[in-house]
Scaffold this motif. Structure first.
Motif: not given
Length: 613
Positions: A190, A226, A228
């Motif tokens: 993340k 956040g 990915v």
């Protein structure tokens, strides 16, 4: 020393804990990496850190995923060097703006009282000349005009240095240490708040097609916190390095891709060649160790003696930190406590910033790659001689000297001219103590944020050549020691530091920080906080930052009372309040409840944590 709250069990997942239990039962060391679920902390402003205490081993690094990789290696029976390799490879993935396989590093390693210095600093290409950063009119290029592109890229050295250190101190197989970074690159991680913030503030990176495709969305905006992010190209390079060693980076397909990227830049091509990469060799140097004698202070009613080991030239941090601490110990500052609010007083800051000016004056004249420049009198220890530092301390008066002049420790006139101050950025720091008591301090860098802004096969290339003096000579032709020369290593401010009890030889601390030239001050602050004021490493790291680079007195903004700022100005100093974003990591030995612990601290200004058992 009070014991900070222990974070147990280091926020590991159940899968990680199960893997650790399995590993501990094995008869021979082996690594079975379990991907953790760890959320990096916020990077803007201040995130309180509790401080940590461990009994067997500890690892401190700038990102929780990197720290966890080192933790799992230590849990599997790996050495401090093994853990540092795993940490570095993960940092290159999750904190690519600061360090990576496209850059360099300094590593100090201690086994008992034996301290070794591993130099993985980048080198200038064989085709480079001292006019590398001069414009056609003979004046130096602006900083980012020099940085962005291929011109600033030096031959990377981190991987070859780590390979050498592993050959001498590794316990786990080389290939196994790549598993955490490969797994995270394949599965994704993340985007942290700090990486997002750095991307949001970045002006040059998106001009590189590979970097733009990796770090930015289709709308051209930085990837959100956040998100990915996967990096299969980096994973592929790591697999080759795991299989073939450093030659997978320094020879063959990857080396050719690096050189092609550097030399084909449309507006600012560089000079790096495949021969430069293939011919790079790390250096083992004699660690720069010296005595630090502290008179009675608020932390101790008796005088104490320590052995402080820093990195020798081309590192300037070891000398400058040692000079600042040595000068301070011979001034009234040694007996000055923190104020009622737990802050350094104006009087203490006056002595500190004056000592800093004196140290930076010497740094600017003398320090450069020792393969090209001779130390004063043939020995760098002359700059740390107690009588010389006492002579320098006597120059400090009631009023600021504003700009200090270099000293002369050997009564021989230098043949060089002082180097003017230049911008320095970047880096990351790792401190580790393993279960056998071996320790290391490693500072690692690609220099500016995102380096040269050139991405190759999933990793960024450094801009370390801009750590050389862009102006090679003065107007009257006198050379500057830290000028560009073929094969030379640029001067660095990195200051990995190990501290020992002089009488017993027992390791007491591993510490260091990122921050360009400010590294020297962040590290010195932490050492004085622990050994001068008796603070825990976390308390010392939490102290507000302060410095002088032989100019204005710099104070971390919004951290000092107005009365302190005014008092320094009344002493004649030009005072500037600004962001001073350190990224300190420190591990110290201490006693609590009748037991010996490793106390760890990580900077609340960044995402780092400490883990261990």
């Amino acid at each position: 020393m009070p014991m900070p709250r222990r974070a147990a069990p280091w926020a590991l997942t159940a899968a990680t804990a199960a893997a650790a239990a399995l590993l501990s039962a094995c008869s021979s060391p082996s690594l079975h990496y379990a991907t953790p679920t760890l959320e990096p902390e916020g990077s803007s402003g201040w995130t309180d850190k509790p401080g940590w205490a461990t009994e067997k081993f500890a690892v401190a690094a700038a990102n929780p995923l990197a720290t966890d990789a080192g933790y799992q290696v230590l849990k599997a029976g790996g050495s401090a060097v093994d853990a540092a390799i795993a940490v570095q490879l993960v940092l290159g993935l999750v904190e690519p703006q600061s360090s990576g396989i496209g850059g360099g590093a300094f590593l100090l390693h201690a086994a008992g009282t034996k301290v070794e210095a591993y130099d993985g600093r980048e080198t200038a290409p064989a085709a480079a000349t001292e006019t590398l950063f001069l414009k056609p009119d003979g004046t130096p290029m602006a900083f980012h005009d020099a940085v962005v592109g291929g011109r600033s890229v030096g031959t990377p050295g981190a991987i070859r240095m780590l390979e050498l250190a592993h050959q001498e101190h590794g316990k786990l197989p080389w290939a196994s240490l790549f598993t955490p970074a490969i797994q995270l690159a394949d599965q994704g991680f993340k985007v942290s708040p700090r990486l997002h913030t750095m991307l949001s503030n970045e002006k040059f990176l998106s001009a590189d097609p590979e970097a733009r495709a990796y770090f930015y969305g289709a709308d051209g905006k930085p990837l959100p916190v956040g998100h990915v992010l996967r990096n299969p190209a980096y994973a592929q390079v790591l697999r080759a390095l795991a299989r073939d060693g450093s030659k997978a980076l320094h020879e063959g397909e990857v080396a050719q891709a690096i050189v092609q990227k550097v030399r084909s830049h449309a507006t600012n091509p560089g000079l790096l060649s495949t021969q430069d990469l293939a011919g790079y060799r790390p250096r083992k140097r004699e660690a720069l160790c010296h005595d630090w004698n502290i008179p009675p202070t608020p932390a101790s009613a008796t005088a104490r003696s320590y052995r402080v080991c820093g990195f020798p030239p081309p590192g300037s941090g070891g000398i400058a930190v040692g000079q600042i601490l040595g000068i301070l110990a011979q001034t009234p500052a040694a007996a000055m406590p923190l104020d009622a609010q737990g802050l350094p007083t104006a009087n203490w800051l006056h002595f500190y910033t004056e000592a800093a000016r004196l140290a930076f004056a010497d740094r600017g004249l003398y320090v450069a790659d020792p393969d090209f420049v001779q130390a004063p009198g043939g020995n760098w220890q002359n700059l740390l001689d107690s009588q010389y530092l006492a002579e320098r301390a006597r120059l400090i008066g009631a009023q600021s000297m504003k700009v200090a002049q270099p000293g002369n420790p050997v009564s021989v006139r230098s043949s060089y001219a002082p180097m003017a101050h230049q911008i320095e950025y970047g880096t990351s720091h790792i401190s580790i103590v393993d279960a056998q008591g071996n320790a290391l301090a490693m500072t690692t860098t690609i220099e500016d944020q995102f380096g040269s802004r050139q991405m190759v096969k999933g990793f960024l290339l450094n801009n370390e050549l801009t750590d050389f003096s862009m102006a090679p000579r003065t107007a009257d032709g006198l050379p500057i020691a830290n000028r560009v020369q073929p094969g030379k290593r640029p001067r660095s401010s990195m200051a990995p530091t190990l501290v020992f009890d002089k009488a017993t030889g027992q390791l007491l601390m591993s510490a260091g920080s990122p921050g360009g030239a400010q590294i020297i001050h962040y590290t010195a602050k932490t050492l004085w906080g622990v050994f001068g004021w008796g603070l825990t490493p976390q308390q010392a790291i939490n102290l507000p930052n302060f410095s002088s680079l032989n100019g204005p007195s710099l104070l971390e903004e919004k951290r000092f009372p107005e009365a302190t700022v005014n008092a320094l100005r009344q002493r004649g100093a030009e005072v500037k309040e600004q962001q001073l974003t350190s990224g300190l990591q420190a591990i110290t030995r201490g006693e609590a409840h009748g037991k010996t612990f490793w106390f760890g601290g990580a900077d609340p200004r960044r995402e780092g944590v400490v883990m261990g058992d």
